[in-house]
Design a protein around this motif. Structure first.
Motif, short mmCIF file in Angstrom:
data_model
loop_
_atom_site.label_atom_id
_atom_site.label_comp_id
_atom_site.label_asym_id
_atom_site.label_seq_id
_atom_site.Cartn_x
_atom_site.Cartn_y
_atom_site.Cartn_z
N LYS B 280 0.90 -1.25 0.03
CA LYS B 280 -0.06 0.00 -0.01
C LYS B 280 0.96 1.17 -0.01
O LYS B 280 1.96 1.24 0.78
CB LYS B 280 -0.81 -0.06 1.15
N VAL B 281 0.68 2.17 -0.96
CA VAL B 281 1.34 3.43 -0.92
C VAL B 281 0.58 4.39 -0.67
O VAL B 281 -0.49 4.57 -1.17
CB VAL B 281 2.41 3.69 -2.18
N TYR B 282 1.17 5.36 0.37
CA TYR B 282 0.33 6.94 0.59
C TYR B 282 1.26 7.72 0.94
O TYR B 282 2.25 7.67 1.43
CB TYR B 282 -0.88 6.44 1.55
N TYR B 283 0.65 8.92 1.11
CA TYR B 283 1.22 10.08 1.67
C TYR B 283 0.77 10.10 3.24
O TYR B 283 -0.20 10.27 3.38
CB TYR B 283 0.79 11.56 0.88
N ALA B 284 1.81 10.08 3.84
CA ALA B 284 1.70 9.87 5.53
C ALA B 284 1.14 11.07 5.96
O ALA B 284 0.23 11.11 6.80
CB ALA B 284 2.78 9.21 5.98
N ASP B 285 1.53 12.17 5.60
CA ASP B 285 1.23 13.54 6.01
C ASP B 285 0.33 14.27 4.99
O ASP B 285 0.57 14.57 3.94
CB ASP B 285 2.53 14.41 6.30
N PRO B 286 -1.15 14.27 5.07
CA PRO B 286 -1.91 14.77 4.18
C PRO B 286 -1.46 16.40 3.43
O PRO B 286 -1.89 16.47 2.52
CB PRO B 286 -3.21 14.86 4.87
N SER B 287 -1.15 17.04 4.62
CA SER B 287 -0.61 18.27 3.97
C SER B 287 0.87 18.21 3.12
O SER B 287 0.86 19.30 2.45
CB SER B 287 -0.22 19.16 5.22
N ILE B 295 6.73 9.55 -0.67
CA ILE B 295 5.63 8.70 -0.41
C ILE B 295 5.84 7.40 0.30
O ILE B 295 6.92 6.72 0.25
CB ILE B 295 4.83 8.04 -1.99
N THR B 296 5.03 6.89 1.24
CA THR B 296 5.07 6.01 2.22
C THR B 296 4.56 4.33 1.56
O THR B 296 3.73 4.47 0.97
CB THR B 296 4.49 6.12 3.34
N ARG B 297 5.45 3.51 1.75
CA ARG B 297 5.25 2.06 1.34
C ARG B 297 4.95 1.48 2.60
O ARG B 297 6.00 1.17 3.54
CB ARG B 297 6.35 1.38 0.47
#
Lengths: 353, 357
Positions: B280-287, B295-297
């Motif tokens: 799952k990849v996502y930006y840990a800090d929405p700001s 990007i966080t894996r």
């Protein structure tokens, strides 16, 4: 008289983000000399002056006074053809930033003018000089994959909200197809040749702008190869060319999935550059072990490679890796994507112009 | 309702009709399953009697004779597609619950006929879209539907594998109309998409047979739109040696060489998910969300498992009225409609608006 080895005297028109990078490379490259820069406001004043080049604010003055024999045109897209045609009248060879223009007719006019004037025209689809693309092209030309059946492309990113503060990026023409995907379209055309038919489904549901944020595209190449593209600029995803090849220092890179090219003998995972194929004896298939070979790639700077090629085109009559015709076809194909997504019908492309 | 036989211990009485490649998989499981009493096998090939003997069950070459003589609750039907409707209908008329191999039938008219007869005779119809019983598929569906990825924006699907020539020698029908990879293989991807996310509204497909030069297609590229505007693409080829094919990456079937490769990319506004890599990849800090930021894996711990035993247990529970079919006849009919639309688009060169009525 200029000899085959004398440095090419280059002028640069337009000194924005990309124009500035050209200035730097031309100054650093021994095979050419920066003779002039045309721009209203010059940020790199010191760099230009130290190179002994002249700063012009008007194209006309540059064309009249400069000793340049070639130009790099890095102005806004919709001015490429008209400025290019002006330069053909002065007999200058040209490297025109991609896209060739924003208008197909204007682009065709530029090609014709360059031909008539007998000047060289190279379109700046610099990814053709990206070392990973160069390596992929070589692998395909050597038929290491056998007959090509299909290619899959992901170009998916998250553009931050600030990107859209500029109005034109929310409007038709400012979306990820014409701005970003045109690069992948040119890569595909470079690797697999002309396109016969294209179909696209698009959506703007996430941002609600007029311009698309997501599309899926089905391509049939004239060779019979089938293509499949998934693209979006509204998803939290690193799966795109820039991240995968670390080509653009502004985009965060983690080297993940991007292109996969499927052939009868092997599959190429790009830009990881692994070739997957059966190495066992006799008839093989989905039940048999499949093994991989990694193709080494030496990192070089695409814009520098392109500049050296431009010098070769001028001094050694090398044929342009991306001619005006090629640039036009890539623009046509990319506009075909937009046309299909608006009409809900596939778009056919005519054979050769 | 079907005549319930020896239900005192809750075990249902089952028999198989057809024990070819996939039929044998079901037979083996049924013979060892506590939830059922496996009583008979029918196959037109008399050599299969040995299999019946091995499992200690009776053997028939005529299914009509079998359903007449045996006291059964349900049948496992694994026959060529064109026999699904006539055999299924005959079993429904005999009051037997039906576990039918996918696709439900080869045409929509046949599907309607079969569904009608099961309704008329008040028997359950479960279609064997077995992937719906893989825990990894189930977990992915849950993640997507719970909004863990944000809004699902796009899905990219790959199914590219090399079928060996013996595949086409063993089944010459696989080279001919109706036997191509769209109806045999892509149907699974279509069913997965419907199970993961929702209903498909429109499809467009380019097909090619230039690699194998058979009557049927060997390579297909599909653009697809869900009713809510989410988009998906499918690229498939059965003529390309590659890592990226469900059967090879999921290890459900030992017949396929196991490979590692992400066959699905689920792309969402909050996160993206690779399958079966389960990254799952996502930006840990929405700001700080956007292409210029790290990007966080995250590696999720979700494993694939053999779906076939759970599927058959489910059939037993359906017969006992404890569960409703995970893939009903109506549901499988929709998968067939969408799959046939892909084929039609490939043949006509036109996008097909899907009509499920």
């Amino acid at each position: 008289m200029t000899s085959n080895e004398s440095p090419v005297r280059i002028g640069i028109i337009g000194a924005g983000l990309i124009g500035h990078r050209h200035i730097q490379h031309v100054v650093e490259e021994p095979r050419c000399i920066l003779s002039g820069v045309v721009t209203r406001t010059l940020k790199a004043k010191e760099l230009v002056e130290n190179a002994g080049a002249t700063h012009y604010t008007e194209i006309d003055t540059f064309l009249k006074e400069s000793d340049a024999e070639a130009v790099i045109i890095a102005t806004p897209n919709d001015t490429h053809a008209s400025i290019g045609i002006q330069c053909t009248r002065a007999g200058l060879h040209m490297l025109v930033e991609k896209p060739i223009d924003s208008d197909l007719k204007a682009a065709a006019g530029l090609i014709e003018a360059a031909e008539k004037a007998g000047v060289k025209l190279l379109i700046g689809h610099h990814r053709r000089f990206n070392p990973y693309i160069e390596a992929a092209k070589k692998i395909l030309d050597e038929e290491k994959l056998g007959q090509i059946a299909a290619v899959n492309v992901l170009w998916t990113v998250l553009k931050p909200p600030s990107y859209f503060n500029v109005t034109w990026r929310r409007e038709p023409g400012g979306g990820p197809i014409l701005i970003n995907l045109i690069h992948d379209m040119d890569n595909l055309r470079y690797l697999f040749g002309d396109i016969e038919r294209i179909y696209a489904e698009s959506s703007s549901a996430i941002r609600g702008f007029v311009v698309e944020d997501t599309a899926v595209i089905t391509i049939r190449f004239r060779s019979g190869v089938l293509g499949c593209i998934t693209t979006s600029d509204a998803v939290a995803s690193p799966y795109n060319f820039e991240s995968a090849t670390a080509e653009n220092p502004l985009i965060y890179s983690i080297a993940p999935d991007c292109y996969r090219i499927f052939g009868t003998k092997a599959t190429l995972n790009f830009p990881e550059m692994t070739l997957w194929r059966y190495t066992g004896e006799g008839e093989q298939g989905w039940g048999d072990p499949i093994s991989n070979e990694r193709i080494g790639v030496v990192r070089t700077v695409p814009l520098v490679n392109q500049l050296r090629h431009f010098c070769d085109v001028i001094r050694h009559n090398t044929s342009p890796r991306c001619s005006g015709e090629e640039g036009l076809k890539t623009l046509e194909a990319t506009m075909g994507v937009i046309e299909s997504m608006h009409n809900g019908a596939p778009v056919m492309f005519k054979k050769a112009h | 309702m079907a005549t319930n036989s020896q239900k005192s211990d809750g075990r249902v009485r089952l028999a198989s009709i057809g024990v070819g490649m996939i039929g044998h998989v079901h037979a083996k499981i049924a013979a060892g399953l506590n939830e059922c009493e496996y009583v008979a096998i029918c196959d037109t090939d008399p050599d299969q009697e040995r299999m019946a003997q091995g499992y200690g069950v009776r053997f028939y070459t005529d299914y009509k004779e079998m359903i007449k003589k045996e006291t059964l609750d349900g049948v496992i039907v694994s026959l060529p597609n064109e026999l699904h409707e006539p055999v299924g209908t005959a079993c429904a008329e005999a009051g037997l619950h039906i576990f039918m191999e996918k696709p439900i039938t080869s045409t929509i008219a046949e599907a309607d006929k079969l569904i009608n007869s099961t309704q008329r005779n008040n028997v359950h119809l479960l279609i064997a879209h077995h992937r719906r019983f893989n825990p990894m598929v189930v977990a992915t569906r849950k993640m997507i539907r719970s909004g863990e990825l944000g809004d699902l924006v796009g899905v990219s699907i790959l199914w590219c594998m090399y079928k060996p020539s013996e595949y086409f020698v063993a089944g010459p029908w696989r080279r001919q109309k109706g036997g191509g990879p769209i109806l045999i293989n892509t149907i699974h991807e279509i069913d997965n998409l419907r199970f993961f996310y929702g209903e498909i509204e429109r499809v467009y497909a380019e097909v090619s047979n230039k690699t194998r030069r058979f009557e049927v297609e060997d390579t297909v590229s599909i653009s697809l739109r869900f009713t809510d505007g989410t988009l998906a693409s499918i690229l498939m080829s059965d003529a390309a040696p590659s890592l990226w094919g469900y059967e090879c990456t999921m290890g459900e079937n030992p017949h396929f060489y196991p490979t590692k490769g992400n066959i699905y990319h689920f792309l969402g506004t909050k996160a993206s998910l690779t399958f079966p890599g389960m990254t799952k990849v996502y930006y840990a800090d929405p700001s700080k969300a956007g292409w210029q930021h790290p990007i966080t894996r995250e590696q999720l711990n979700i494993k694939s498992a053999d779906p076939y035993p759970d599927q058959l247990k489910h059939f037993c529970k359906v017969i006992n009225g404890e569960e409703t079919p995970r893939t009903s006849g109506e549901d499988a009919r929709k998968t067939l409609i969408a799959t046939l639309a892909v084929h039609e688009s490939g043949m006509t060169g036109k996008p097909i608006q899907i009509d499920y009525t």
